[in-house]
Enzyme design. Structure first.
Site, short mmCIF file in Angstrom:
data_model
loop_
_atom_site.label_atom_id
_atom_site.label_comp_id
_atom_site.label_asym_id
_atom_site.label_seq_id
_atom_site.Cartn_x
_atom_site.Cartn_y
_atom_site.Cartn_z
N ASN A 22 1.11 -1.12 0.22
CA ASN A 22 0.02 -0.05 0.05
C ASN A 22 1.08 1.19 0.01
OD1 ASN A 22 0.24 1.29 2.78
ND2 ASN A 22 -0.35 -0.83 3.44
N ASN A 73 -7.42 -7.99 10.11
CA ASN A 73 -7.61 -8.71 8.77
C ASN A 73 -7.69 -10.20 8.89
OD1 ASN A 73 -5.24 -5.85 7.89
ND2 ASN A 73 -7.44 -6.16 7.47
N ARG A 92 0.96 -11.56 2.28
CA ARG A 92 0.29 -11.62 3.66
C ARG A 92 -0.32 -13.11 3.63
NH1 ARG A 92 -2.77 -6.75 6.21
NH2 ARG A 92 -2.64 -8.49 7.95
N ARG A 146 -8.87 -4.77 -1.91
CA ARG A 146 -8.35 -6.01 -1.25
C ARG A 146 -9.50 -6.94 -1.36
NH1 ARG A 146 -4.05 -5.33 2.19
NH2 ARG A 146 -2.72 -3.54 1.35
N HIS A 175 -8.65 -0.25 2.86
CA HIS A 175 -9.38 -1.29 3.68
C HIS A 175 -10.67 -0.25 4.54
CE1 HIS A 175 -6.19 -4.48 4.93
NE2 HIS A 175 -6.91 -5.01 4.36
N ASP A 177 -11.85 -0.02 7.10
CA ASP A 177 -11.58 0.61 8.58
C ASP A 177 -10.31 1.63 8.61
OD1 ASP A 177 -8.96 -0.54 8.06
OD2 ASP A 177 -9.35 -2.08 9.74
N CYS A 271 -7.22 -1.78 13.40
CA CYS A 271 -6.67 -2.97 12.64
C CYS A 271 -5.63 -3.76 13.40
CB CYS A 271 -6.38 -2.78 11.14
SG CYS A 271 -5.26 -1.41 11.09
#
Ligand code: ARG
Length: 290
Positions: A22, A73, A92, A146, A175, A177, A271
């Site tokens: 990101n 996540n 990830r 995402r 995201h 959030d 997060c």
């Protein structure tokens, strides 16, 4: 029944910015001093939650999986049910096995009741992109950067709850959030530029004008929308004075934590945690001081 809120957090010992998935992430700017500050910042956040009466369960650090520090996540959790995430970026994807084992252990301890998998090939990045609105009794689910749009139906079927999809347009607010936070008093703190016109219409249809608290670019870039809300308190990264004033005017108390090392990875308070005890029947109560 223990009514204290329960969160998952990850030991930050293996946290670093070593790749870029990101625009906030710059591996070249990461230093050993950042890693030291991250340990202190994570401890400060943990203590802030504990001071508010929360339990914190800890996920062990895993070398090579720095973003394991963002357990929001890992899964969507409601009513004891856990929908395991699947990550878009290969960097990830190794977290999936780790979190699967973590949830199996939580299940063995009776802290959650069921673990569910996403259909093959579907991407969904957990509570970072599926936020329960306790006042309205539905999920708000982000998609685009995402999570897949098709994940909305899976969330709806898994939890038997309404899901309002919000398409995200900005690579900086990738995201939900990072740009959207429903509050216990029914207000929504959000950064309008992060959304498509359709998503803004969906927000404005469901949230009355007086309940819309807009975060401007500077407030969103300070990662203050990425907040943990417990009753009338918001735990968040250090806030610009402008945002502090807006939230205080609506009756909220702010607990600010210096989360700068985690903002370098594109994340902050919300997060860095995953709420494990959310119940669809519960409506938040603003607790009067005793
Ligand atoms: N570096 C992480 C990523 O890009 C940060 C994740 C922050 N999580 C969140 N829910 N906002 O995936």
């Amino acid at each position: 029944m223990d009514a204290r809120p329960r969160f998952l957090m990850t030991d930050p010992s293996a946290f670093e910015v070593s790749y870029r998935i990101n625009p906030w992430m710059d591996p070249a700017a990461w230093t050993a001093a950042c890693a030291d500050r991250a340990k202190a910042a994570s401890a400060d956040l943990r203590h802030a939650l504990q001071d508010l009466g929360a339990h914190v369960e800890t996920v062990e650090a895993v070398r090579g999986l720095p973003d394991l520090v963002f357990p929001a996540n890992a899964a969507v959790v409601l009513d004891g049910k856990v929908l395991l995430a699947r990550f878009r970026h290969p960097e990830r994807q190794g977290e999936e096995t780790v979190f699967r084992a973590v949830f199996a252990r939580l299940k063995a301890r009776g802290l959650i009741s069921e673990v569910v998998d996403l259909p093959e090939g579907m991407l969904q990045e957990g509570a970072g992109d599926a936020i329960w609105d306790a006042q309205r009794g539905h999920f708000w689910a982000g998609f685009g950067p995402r999570s897949n749009r098709a994940s909305l139906g899976v969330i709806r079927r898994t939890f038997g709850q309404e899901v309002v999809g919000l398409e995200l347009v900005s690579d900086r607010f990738y995201h939900l959030d990072t740009c959207f936070c429903p509050l216990s008093g029914g207000q929504v703190l959000y950064h309008p530029e992060a959304f498509t016109p359709d998503a803004l219409a969906a927000i404005r249809e469901r949230v009355a004008p007086a309940d819309r608290i807009e975060a401007d670019a500077a407030e969103a870039a300070a990662f203050c929308v990425n907040a943990v809300n417990l009753a009338d308190t918001l735990v968040m990264a250090e806030a610009p004075a402008s945002l502090r004033a807006k939230l205080k005017a609506q009756g909220y108390r702010l607990v600010e934590v210096d989360l700068a090392p985690f903002i370098r990875s594109g994340g902050a308070a919300y997060c860095m945690t995953l709420r494990l005890d959310r119940a669809s029947a519960a409506r938040p109560v603003i607790l009067a001081a005793e």
